[in-house]
Design a protein around this motif. Structure first.
Motif, PDB file in Angstrom:
ATOM      1  N   MET A   1       0.684  -1.498   0.102  1.00 28.61           N
ATOM      2  CA  MET A   1      -0.244  -0.091  -0.307  1.00 28.61           C
ATOM      3  C   MET A   1       0.654   1.126   0.607  1.00 28.61           C
ATOM      4  N   THR A   2       0.406   1.856  -1.076  1.00 28.32           N
ATOM      5  CA  THR A   2       1.346   3.597  -0.637  1.00 28.32           C
ATOM      6  C   THR A   2       0.761   4.373   0.859  1.00 28.32           C
ATOM      7  N   LYS A   3       2.476   5.306   0.947  1.00 26.19           N
ATOM      8  CA  LYS A   3       1.777   6.221   1.879  1.00 26.19           C
ATOM      9  C   LYS A   3       1.329   6.886   1.630  1.00 26.19           C
ATOM     10  N   THR A   4       0.838   7.766   2.642  1.00 25.40           N
ATOM     11  CA  THR A   4       0.487   9.333   1.763  1.00 25.40           C
ATOM     12  C   THR A   4       1.120  10.165   2.587  1.00 25.40           C
ATOM     13  N   VAL A   5       0.945  11.848   2.569  1.00 28.92           N
ATOM     14  CA  VAL A   5       1.353  12.723   2.756  1.00 28.92           C
ATOM     15  C   VAL A   5       1.210  12.427   4.365  1.00 28.92           C
ATOM     16  N   ALA A   6      -0.197  12.627   4.653  1.00 25.97           N
ATOM     17  CA  ALA A   6      -0.660  12.205   6.101  1.00 25.97           C
ATOM     18  C   ALA A   6      -0.149  11.545   7.261  1.00 25.97           C
ATOM     19  N   GLU A   7       0.401   9.823   6.504  1.00 25.44           N
ATOM     20  CA  GLU A   7       1.143   9.384   7.692  1.00 25.44           C
ATOM     21  C   GLU A   7       2.047   9.536   8.046  1.00 25.44           C
ATOM     22  N   VAL A   8       3.338  10.640   7.251  1.00 25.33           N
ATOM     23  CA  VAL A   8       4.683  10.614   7.329  1.00 25.33           C
ATOM     24  C   VAL A   8       4.569  11.747   7.992  1.00 25.33           C
ATOM     25  N   GLU A 107      -1.024  18.406  -0.564  1.00 21.33           N
ATOM     26  CA  GLU A 107      -2.086  17.849   0.590  1.00 21.33           C
ATOM     27  C   GLU A 107      -1.820  16.823   0.893  1.00 21.33           C
ATOM     28  N   ALA A 108      -2.519  16.228   1.846  1.00 19.71           N
ATOM     29  CA  ALA A 108      -2.282  15.658   3.398  1.00 19.71           C
ATOM     30  C   ALA A 108      -2.854  14.238   1.597  1.00 19.71           C
ATOM     31  N   ASP A 109      -3.948  14.355   1.432  1.00 21.62           N
ATOM     32  CA  ASP A 109      -3.644  12.837   0.770  1.00 21.62           C
ATOM     33  C   ASP A 109      -3.274  12.942  -0.354  1.00 21.62           C
ATOM     34  N   CYS A 110      -1.578  12.892  -0.919  1.00 21.52           N
ATOM     35  CA  CYS A 110      -0.833  13.055  -1.447  1.00 21.52           C
ATOM     36  C   CYS A 110      -0.271  12.229  -1.264  1.00 21.52           C
ATOM     37  N   PRO A 111       0.360  11.055  -2.488  1.00 22.87           N
ATOM     38  CA  PRO A 111       1.208  10.400  -2.617  1.00 22.87           C
ATOM     39  C   PRO A 111       2.391  10.664  -1.861  1.00 22.87           C
ATOM     40  N   ARG A 125      13.386  22.051   1.121  1.00 22.10           N
ATOM     41  CA  ARG A 125      13.489  21.150   2.324  1.00 22.10           C
ATOM     42  C   ARG A 125      12.032  20.643   2.839  1.00 22.10           C
ATOM     43  N   ARG A 126      11.858  21.733   3.024  1.00 21.11           N
ATOM     44  CA  ARG A 126      10.107  21.563   3.975  1.00 21.11           C
ATOM     45  C   ARG A 126       9.408  21.673   2.995  1.00 21.11           C
ATOM     46  N   LEU A 127       7.624  21.143   2.970  1.00 20.72           N
ATOM     47  CA  LEU A 127       6.481  20.991   2.524  1.00 20.72           C
ATOM     48  C   LEU A 127       5.540  21.443   2.996  1.00 20.72           C
ATOM     49  N   PRO A 128       4.901  22.157   3.220  1.00 16.44           N
ATOM     50  CA  PRO A 128       4.078  23.076   3.854  1.00 16.44           C
ATOM     51  C   PRO A 128       2.739  21.867   3.474  1.00 16.44           C
ATOM     52  N   VAL A 129       2.152  21.073   4.060  1.00 17.73           N
ATOM     53  CA  VAL A 129       1.208  20.251   3.680  1.00 17.73           C
ATOM     54  C   VAL A 129      -0.491  21.693   4.191  1.00 17.73           C
ATOM     55  N   VAL A 130      -1.451  21.474   3.278  1.00 13.06           N
ATOM     56  CA  VAL A 130      -2.689  22.855   2.985  1.00 13.06           C
ATOM     57  C   VAL A 130      -3.794  21.342   3.189  1.00 13.06           C
ATOM     58  N   LEU A 136      -3.105  25.891   7.143  1.00 11.70           N
ATOM     59  CA  LEU A 136      -1.706  24.435   7.682  1.00 11.70           C
ATOM     60  C   LEU A 136      -2.556  23.342   8.750  1.00 11.70           C
ATOM     61  N   VAL A 137      -1.747  21.999   8.067  1.00  8.10           N
ATOM     62  CA  VAL A 137      -2.256  20.648   8.841  1.00  8.10           C
ATOM     63  C   VAL A 137      -1.240  20.249   9.040  1.00  8.10           C
ATOM     64  N   GLY A 138      -0.349  20.910   8.589  1.00  4.29           N
ATOM     65  CA  GLY A 138       0.766  19.969   8.953  1.00  4.29           C
ATOM     66  C   GLY A 138       2.529  20.694   8.153  1.00  4.29           C
ATOM     67  N   ILE A 139       3.733  19.623   8.607  1.00  3.77           N
ATOM     68  CA  ILE A 139       5.007  19.520   7.722  1.00  3.77           C
ATOM     69  C   ILE A 139       5.016  18.863   7.226  1.00  3.77           C
ATOM     70  N   LEU A 140       5.929  18.388   6.210  1.00  2.47           N
ATOM     71  CA  LEU A 140       6.653  17.009   5.760  1.00  2.47           C
ATOM     72  C   LEU A 140       7.796  17.579   5.412  1.00  2.47           C
ATOM     73  N   THR A 141       8.863  17.055   6.459  1.00  4.05           N
ATOM     74  CA  THR A 141      10.126  17.388   6.247  1.00  4.05           C
ATOM     75  C   THR A 141      11.102  16.102   5.480  1.00  4.05           C
ATOM     76  N   ARG A 142      12.608  16.358   4.594  1.00  2.99           N
ATOM     77  CA  ARG A 142      13.742  15.646   4.483  1.00  2.99           C
ATOM     78  C   ARG A 142      13.560  14.516   5.379  1.00  2.99           C
ATOM     79  N   GLY A 143      13.735  14.898   6.938  1.00  2.78           N
ATOM     80  CA  GLY A 143      13.617  14.508   8.019  1.00  2.78           C
ATOM     81  C   GLY A 143      12.292  13.468   8.223  1.00  2.78           C
ATOM     82  N   ASP A 144      11.246  13.837   7.736  1.00  7.20           N
ATOM     83  CA  ASP A 144      10.309  12.577   8.127  1.00  7.20           C
ATOM     84  C   ASP A 144      10.650  11.401   7.147  1.00  7.20           C
TER      85      ASP A 144
END
Length: 152
Positions: A1-8, A107-111, A125-130, A136-144
């Motif tokens: 199963m493919t992970k989404t942005v929201a999971e990470v 967006e959070a539901d993107c793969p 280095r970072r993607l704000p998640v909207v 804003l609902v979160g942020i995705l970083t390379r570290g995540d």
């Protein structure tokens, strides 16, 4: 199963607003050992990102744009409006004066794979998640992403 942005992604990231004094934002970046912060307005909508790159203008200063003079006329070889924006960043005292005001978001539901490609291709280095309203609902970083890879 493919992970989404929201999971990470990191939920409830540290944020600042456009009126936050620059010194306060710099202190947060240094103390939390992070390289950037999402900037939200009073409604929670993402309006920008402030990063180490934006802050470098404070130390490096700004070079005048190249120009030539012909018969007492100045002809700029680069867009003078760009120079004006750089000067504004170098002299800014608030986050709103220095931040990048057109952040790349996802967006959070993107793969997750799509987000990783975007971060790699655009060298960010970072993607704000909207959400669909730009809040804003979160942020995705390379570290995540690296932590997720290590856990698998």
């Amino acid at each position: 199963m493919t992970k989404t942005v929201a999971e990470v992604m990191t939920r409830n990231p540290i944020t600042v607003n456009p009126q936050t004094p620059l010194k306060e934002a710099i202190k947060i970046l240094a103390e939390k050992k992070i390289s950037g912060l999402p900037v939200q307005d009073e409604t929670g909508k993402l309006v920008g990102v402030i990063s180490e790159t934006d802050l470098m203008w404070q130390e490096t200063g700004v070079e005048p744009p190249p120009y030539i003079m012909i018969l007492d006329s100045v002809i700029y070889l680069q867009n003078p409006a760009r120079h004006e924006k750089e000067v504004h960043k170098a002299l800014g005292q608030t986050v709103g004066e220095v931040m990048s005001d057109k952040p790349i978001t996802i967006e959070a539901d993107c793969p997750l794979k799509e987000a990783a490609h975007m971060m790699h291709d655009k060298q960010i280095r970072r993607l704000p998640v909207v959400d669909d309203r730009g809040h804003l609902v979160g942020i995705l970083t390379r570290g995540d992403i690296i932590r997720m890879m290590a856990a698998d």
